[in-house]
Design an enzyme around this catalytic site. Sequence first.
Site, short mmCIF file in Angstrom:
data_model
loop_
_atom_site.label_atom_id
_atom_site.label_comp_id
_atom_site.label_asym_id
_atom_site.label_seq_id
_atom_site.Cartn_x
_atom_site.Cartn_y
_atom_site.Cartn_z
N GLU A 61 32.55 16.17 23.61
CA GLU A 61 31.97 14.92 24.11
C GLU A 61 32.94 14.11 24.97
OE1 GLU A 61 31.41 15.95 20.99
OE2 GLU A 61 29.24 16.02 20.79
N HIS A 130 24.25 10.51 11.02
CA HIS A 130 23.30 10.72 12.12
C HIS A 130 22.28 9.59 12.20
CE1 HIS A 130 24.88 14.79 12.36
NE2 HIS A 130 24.16 14.99 13.43
#
Lengths: 328, 349
Positions: A61, A130
Amino acid sequence: MAEEVLIWQALNRALDEVMAADEDVFILGEDVGLYGGSYRVTEGLYAKYGEWRVRDTPISEDSFTGLGVGAALMGLRPVVEIMTINFALLALDAIINMAAKVPFMAGGRLPMGLTIRTPGGVAKQLAAQHSQRLEHTLMNVPGLRIVVPATPQDAYWQLKQAVLSDEPVIVLEHELLYFHKGPLDPAIPPPPPHRAVVRRPGRDLTLIAYSKMAVLAGQAAERLAAQGIEAEVIDLRSLSPIDWQTCADSVARTHRVLIVEEDCRFAGAGAEIAAGLTERCFTRLEAAPMRLAGLDMPTPYNGTLEAQTIPQVDDIVAAAHRLVKEGS
Amino acid sequence: MDRDQALAFLHDMLLGRRFEERCAEEYMKGNIAGFLHLYPGEEAVAVGVIHACETSDYIVSTYREHVHALVRGVPAGEVMAELFGKRCGCSRGMGGSMHLFDPQRRFMGGYAIVGETYPVAIGLGYGIAMKDLPEAVICFFGDGAVNQGTFHESLNMAALWKLPVLFVCENNQYAIGTEIHRHSAVPEVYKRAAAYRIPAERVDGMDVLKVYRATEHALQQIRAGSGPQLLECLTYRFRGHSMADPGHYRPPVEVKAHQQTDPLELALRELSLVYPTPEQIAAGPDALLKLRQYCFDQGHLHEEGFKELEQQVQDEVEAAVQFALESPQPTLDDAWQALYCNRGDEILI
């Protein structure tokens, strides 16, 4: 002419149109290409535009977001998808130290047409790593724009505006809204990307919300109307900058404001909105601004507990009743 | 190497040396503040690498980048004015020593977070490859930056997509104060490139000709479409990490070892005028003196010519300081404009 589409379809259409119109636009992220995007947003684009413009990346990322920064410096328009905002924590150096800083540090001599799309919010039992909402972290960074669409029309407009902007724009998408249906008319000219919108007029209080909570606020307002309370619903659409004028005008009419956010309450977006409106409309308020927010707790996996940690329609209705009683 | 090129190298090395020593003086006077990382000792890397580039290539650099900018052609006055925080600085006083930018010269910045240059460089490389352009990207980084995740992430992507990036490690053997054997399990940086099948080479970073030729060769390969390359330049900084660092961690035995391996330079000291100082020579092999000797040997330059060159550089640096002193201060309005430079005419409500 308007047609009914899902939010992911509106986003997909926006990307397709900007990519067709401008060869400087390219997409990169995990599984955006061959796989079609984990929420289908980039579906079909790999086949249409090829691997250089729809690039599947490794799970890196920080570097692929930083790649977007580097490409933006040469005038390109990268659209980086970070699979969920939870993973954006690995890319905060690229977002905060680079995208938000480089044009400034260069004395205002470099473009930063970077768009970062990232799904987030509490979805369905995805557990603590998440289910985060990190708008507060990004709102505190000068140099970033943050849009939070809640309808297909806004998703379409705001993503297109983000990609065509020379500023770095974060598009916070809600995982539970991708399959939310609504009208989309590409022919309507868009308002400025940061303009808030009054979704429903009312006189008794103002509900200010964004993203999925704007949808819930609308549902709560319907229920309140049946109970004799007319709530004005403002969908912020943008968290940076914030359209203070639209909010303040509403508060001047209703004199009460309830801010609804899914993010944690402590030092969250709602705190900024409450403080900003208190400064701007103190004498117009008949009660202190009220916040309804996520609990200051990591999201539990258990579904019942999960629901208890974030505002529900019932909670908004109950809070509105409390607020209307206050000071009257 | 012909005469003009040799003298251009020597000029830039002298300029880099004199500019940095002048920066130290201005820092002591208080005209330069913040963190100031100086380059003396490493000039052969900046000069060798950047002279091998085309002007259309992009340069991405670190926080020790004044000399990279100067060699790239950013006017010395604009660099000095930036260090002074002035409005005529190349970053308008918003960046400072660690953030020099010059988009016109494709000098894409100094980055002050270790390991940030890799993703920026592969982003530029990606754009070049996507558009099928003939350009390349130089990505500078230090030996201390090879243990950041971005090194591995970015080298992987550069190799995977054959991006036109030359990764240049300025291995001065210290991550601030931690010697490379204490921070890297594999202290030979070039060997790490093998993990991504990136061709890599280690060169003597104190020898400008070797650096130049290695860069030239690597860029030929890159432009032929073979993908990224890595060049490790072994070098040594004469000063501490920054002006705040006296460099006590470097043992005297190391400094002595450099003295012993460098008798030629010590002999040359007798001939030397201003550059370098005896302390700098004591710290190790000096690339500048090597090049000067080369120019003497080749008949490109004689002692008088060298003095003239020194005087020319001295004048340039003095003019840069004067330019910086005379430049106005930026205003808060300038800062707002820098922040919102990309907003256009949009009116915010």
